[in-house]
Design a protein around this motif. Structure first.
Motif, PDB file in Angstrom:
ATOM      1  N   ASN A  13      41.338  39.265  35.507  1.00 32.72           N
ATOM      2  CA  ASN A  13      40.858  40.578  35.903  1.00 32.72           C
ATOM      3  C   ASN A  13      41.560  41.685  35.129  1.00 32.72           C
ATOM      4  N   ARG A  14      42.878  41.565  35.017  1.00 32.98           N
ATOM      5  CA  ARG A  14      43.636  42.596  34.303  1.00 32.98           C
ATOM      6  C   ARG A  14      44.143  42.090  32.962  1.00 32.98           C
ATOM      7  N   LEU A  15      44.229  43.011  32.005  1.00 33.22           N
ATOM      8  CA  LEU A  15      44.980  42.748  30.780  1.00 33.22           C
ATOM      9  C   LEU A  15      46.463  42.780  31.137  1.00 33.22           C
ATOM     10  N   PRO A  33      50.934  45.050  37.095  1.00 32.74           N
ATOM     11  CA  PRO A  33      51.699  44.440  38.188  1.00 32.74           C
ATOM     12  C   PRO A  33      51.262  42.993  38.445  1.00 32.74           C
ATOM     13  N   GLY A  34      52.115  42.248  39.136  1.00 34.23           N
ATOM     14  CA  GLY A  34      51.688  40.955  39.680  1.00 34.23           C
ATOM     15  C   GLY A  34      52.166  39.737  38.910  1.00 34.23           C
ATOM     16  N   GLY A  35      52.099  38.620  39.639  1.00 32.97           N
ATOM     17  CA  GLY A  35      52.623  37.353  39.148  1.00 32.97           C
ATOM     18  C   GLY A  35      51.821  36.768  37.992  1.00 32.97           C
ATOM     19  N   LEU A  36      50.515  37.008  38.000  1.00 36.41           N
ATOM     20  CA  LEU A  36      49.674  36.427  36.956  1.00 36.41           C
ATOM     21  C   LEU A  36      50.161  36.888  35.577  1.00 36.41           C
ATOM     22  N   VAL A  37      50.395  38.185  35.459  1.00 39.27           N
ATOM     23  CA  VAL A  37      50.829  38.728  34.175  1.00 39.27           C
ATOM     24  C   VAL A  37      52.229  38.232  33.830  1.00 39.27           C
ATOM     25  N   TYR A  86      33.649  46.008  43.216  1.00 37.23           N
ATOM     26  CA  TYR A  86      34.059  44.674  42.739  1.00 37.23           C
ATOM     27  C   TYR A  86      35.554  44.432  42.962  1.00 37.23           C
ATOM     28  N   TYR A  87      36.397  45.419  42.570  1.00 42.40           N
ATOM     29  CA  TYR A  87      37.853  45.190  42.592  1.00 42.40           C
ATOM     30  C   TYR A  87      38.430  45.474  43.984  1.00 42.40           C
ATOM     31  N   GLU A  88      38.279  46.727  44.454  1.00 42.63           N
ATOM     32  CA  GLU A  88      38.874  47.050  45.767  1.00 42.63           C
ATOM     33  C   GLU A  88      38.076  46.408  46.900  1.00 42.63           C
ATOM     34  N   HIS A 140      41.115  32.975  35.036  1.00 43.09           N
ATOM     35  CA  HIS A 140      42.129  33.099  36.082  1.00 43.09           C
ATOM     36  C   HIS A 140      41.633  33.791  37.344  1.00 43.09           C
ATOM     37  N   ASP A 141      41.971  33.185  38.454  1.00 45.05           N
ATOM     38  CA  ASP A 141      42.019  33.843  39.757  1.00 45.05           C
ATOM     39  C   ASP A 141      40.682  34.143  40.430  1.00 45.05           C
ATOM     40  N   TYR A 142      40.848  34.578  41.693  1.00 43.21           N
ATOM     41  CA  TYR A 142      39.727  34.741  42.624  1.00 43.21           C
ATOM     42  C   TYR A 142      38.762  35.845  42.225  1.00 43.21           C
ATOM     43  N   GLN A 143      39.198  36.772  41.361  1.00 42.00           N
ATOM     44  CA  GLN A 143      38.272  37.852  40.972  1.00 42.00           C
ATOM     45  C   GLN A 143      37.173  37.324  40.045  1.00 42.00           C
ATOM     46  N   LEU A 144      37.390  36.157  39.436  1.00 45.82           N
ATOM     47  CA  LEU A 144      36.464  35.672  38.403  1.00 45.82           C
ATOM     48  C   LEU A 144      35.919  34.274  38.716  1.00 45.82           C
ATOM     49  N   ASN A 164      43.617  29.126  40.109  1.00 48.57           N
ATOM     50  CA  ASN A 164      43.685  30.070  41.225  1.00 48.57           C
ATOM     51  C   ASN A 164      45.141  30.402  41.531  1.00 48.57           C
ATOM     52  N   HIS A 165      45.499  31.665  41.387  1.00 47.73           N
ATOM     53  CA  HIS A 165      46.901  32.059  41.617  1.00 47.73           C
ATOM     54  C   HIS A 165      47.204  32.248  43.093  1.00 47.73           C
ATOM     55  N   ILE A 166      46.176  32.295  43.908  1.00 43.31           N
ATOM     56  CA  ILE A 166      46.372  32.544  45.349  1.00 43.31           C
ATOM     57  C   ILE A 166      45.944  31.282  46.121  1.00 43.31           C
ATOM     58  N   PRO A 167      46.139  31.253  47.429  1.00 39.41           N
ATOM     59  CA  PRO A 167      45.711  30.045  48.155  1.00 39.41           C
ATOM     60  C   PRO A 167      44.189  29.876  48.095  1.00 39.41           C
ATOM     61  N   ASP A 274      58.612  43.048  46.518  1.00 36.51           N
ATOM     62  CA  ASP A 274      57.227  42.624  46.752  1.00 36.51           C
ATOM     63  C   ASP A 274      56.262  43.679  46.234  1.00 36.51           C
ATOM     64  N   ARG A 275      55.021  43.249  45.895  1.00 33.67           N
ATOM     65  CA  ARG A 275      53.943  44.239  45.862  1.00 33.67           C
ATOM     66  C   ARG A 275      53.765  44.677  47.306  1.00 33.67           C
ATOM     67  N   LEU A 276      53.408  45.930  47.509  1.00 33.52           N
ATOM     68  CA  LEU A 276      53.251  46.413  48.887  1.00 33.52           C
ATOM     69  C   LEU A 276      51.944  45.837  49.450  1.00 33.52           C
ATOM     70  N   SER A 312      50.492  49.072  45.269  1.00 31.41           N
ATOM     71  CA  SER A 312      49.403  48.141  45.018  1.00 31.41           C
ATOM     72  C   SER A 312      48.146  48.545  45.799  1.00 31.41           C
ATOM     73  N   ARG A 313      46.990  48.494  45.140  1.00 33.70           N
ATOM     74  CA  ARG A 313      45.671  48.639  45.781  1.00 33.70           C
ATOM     75  C   ARG A 313      45.658  49.790  46.795  1.00 33.70           C
ATOM     76  N   GLU A 314      46.108  50.929  46.336  1.00 32.42           N
ATOM     77  CA  GLU A 314      46.415  52.020  47.275  1.00 32.42           C
ATOM     78  C   GLU A 314      45.206  52.683  47.900  1.00 32.42           C
TER      79      GLU A 314
END
Ligand code: F6P
Length: 474
Positions: A13-15, A33-37, A86-88, A140-144, A164-167, A274-276, A312-314
């Motif tokens: 999802n993110r560069l 931000p985040g673990g994937l990057v 799509y994202y939020e 990568h991940d649930y967004q895609l 999948n980086h998340i459960p 943590d990310r908030l 995060s995701r404010e």
């Protein structure tokens, strides 16, 4: 003009860097931000003939493709409305809660799904355009989750993997999604699907059987186009060598000492990073800490807690509410227990560079990692990696993927506040020899299972996946 093409392409999802445009219109690229990057950045750095396709973090037109630290970056555009929908919306207010035990309720909107479809198609088209004949693509991940299917339709010659980086949720929760069938079909466009834990891979296989009527044999599911797709667990990690080296730098060690002295040289310095996010259990951690202060176990200046909460995701409501709650609680704790010059909680709603984070890890006696559900949690692995001095203690939630590997940590159930308090006290009071023994074992695990090994294993699994893509020699 013909686009350049690559033999290895990743789509996320993110560069790895986000574009920020300042008030004067000047542009700046900052690490995303985040673990994937964190993980993929070190896997991708220095790789020849590789490209990364992703969103540049701001709505509007996509910047031109560019290079960053030797990587070819190909931005994908998201409109203002797509960022919302799509994202939020679908990614972070529908899928995220469902995939994290519905800690907050999930929201379902058909409009969000339409945007998810559209953006996944756009990502697939972008990848198809920059991939060599027979290239390897790592999504990568649930967004895609729909990208593997769309991509296979466009480019059957590609080798496609997804991680999948998340459960991945139990079928009872996944089944709530009105689009559950399309999501399973989307993923089954891949040759290989990687998950953090075997329970996640098992949940996916069960969903494919129960909700799609597909047959599975061990880790392999037969898709409805008769292709066989393997789904298995490959827990992600971090770049141990690079972070260990950074934490040994004299300036980082000096900075760690300076942090402690700026905090008034507490006897016990606790740290949360943590990310908030409501999945991270920050409220539970603060509650446990507040009760320990109230009961007189600890008091500032002898004890202090530094809580780094990366924004995060404010614009998502659940995140806004969480921020208010946490900031309220921090205010309450500080109001009651701080003394002049010694705050009970140092709350930092910002992100820091890697060297500053390494210094914080090195400075902290206790690292509190208390998620209610987390795919892996790389903070836990970063903390132990920085502790080349074998100091410190990791207090780790059972509900993280990391707990399955880091069983020498002080494990706890964050829902059990009394249990969490007892675990914190136990970690604080443990004999140095016990702490060193645990830390040695934790470090060995991360050193031997680092991100390079994870990436190699993923690519091997993808290479030896059951089916060959159409048109490639077997
Ligand atoms: O792993 C979960 C994830 O969504 C990643 O894709 C990303 O690294 C991280 O969390 C940060 O989230 P966001 O990209 O929404 O800021």
């Amino acid at each position: 003009m013909r686009e350049e093409t690559y033999s290895f392409v990743i789509a996320a999802n993110r560069l790895p860097v986000d574009r920020h445009v300042g008030p004067d219109g000047e542009q700046e690229w900052r690490r995303s931000p985040g673990g994937l990057v964190t993980a993929m950045d070190s896997v991708m750095r220095g790789r020849e003939g590789a490209a990364w396709v992703g969103w540049a973090g701001e709505p509007g037109e996509a910047p031109e493709p560019f290079e960053d630290s030797g990587m070819h970056l190909h931005p994908v555009a998201l409109s203002e409305q797509e960022v919302t929908d799509y994202y939020e919306g679908f990614s972070n207010d529908t899928l995220w809660p469902i995939y994290h035990d519905v800690i907050v309720p999930a929201t379902f909107h058909r409009r969000w799904w339409e945007a998810y479809l559209r953006v996944n198609k756009r990502f697939a088209e972008a990848v198809a355009k920059v991939s060599d004949q027979g290239a390897t693509v790592w999504v990568h991940d649930y967004q895609l989750q729909l990208v593997p299917r769309f991509l296979r339709e466009l480019r059957p010659d590609l080798r496609i993997g997804w991680f999948n980086h998340i459960p991945f949720p139990p079928v009872e929760l996944f089944a709530q999604l009105p689009w559950r069938g399309q999501l399973i079909d989307g993923l089954l466009g891949a040759d290989y699907l990687g998950f953090q834990r075997s329970a996640d891979a098992g949940n996916f296989l069960r969903a494919a059987r129960q909700l799609r009527g597909l047959s599975t044999k061990g880790e392999v599911v037969r898709a409805d186009d008769d292709r066989r797709v393997r789904a298995s667990a490959l827990p992600i990690s971090i770049d141990f060598a690079a972070l260990d080296e950074m934490a040994r730098r004299p300036d980082v060690i000096e900075r760690a000492k300076e942090i402690r002295s700026q905090l008034g040289d507490p006897e016990v310095l606790m740290l949360g990073v943590d990310r908030l996010d409501y999945t991270k259990g920050i409220r539970h951690r603060l509650k446990a800490y507040q009760e320990l202060l109230a009961e007189g176990h600890y008091s500032p200046p002898e004890v202090s807690l530094v809580q780094v909460a990366v924004p995060s995701r404010e614009r998502v409501d659940a995140y806004r509410r969480l921020k208010d709650q946490i900031e309220g609680t921090v205010g309450q704790i500080n109001g009651e227990y701080s003394t002049v010059g010694a705050a009970a909680v140092h709350y930092l709603h910002q992100s820091f560079d890697r060297a500053e984070m390494a210094a914080m890890y090195l400075a902290a006696d206790i690292c509190l990692v208390t998620p209610l559900r987390d795919g892996m949690n790389l903070v836990a692995k970063e903390y132990v990696t920085c502790r080349h001095d074998l100091g410190g203690a990791l207090v780790l939630s059972e509900f993280t993927g990391a707990a399955h590997e880091l069983n020498a940590a002080y494990l706890h159930n964050p829902h059990d506040i009394q249990g969490l308090k007892n675990t914190i006290v136990r970690a604080v009071e443990a004999q140095p020899t016990e702490k060193r023994r645990r830390m040695r074992s934790l470090r060995r695990r991360v050193r031997e299972h680092d991100v390079q090994r994870w990436a190699e294993r993923f690519l091997q699994a993808l290479e030896s996946a059951p089916e060959r893509p159409t048109g490639t020699p077997s």
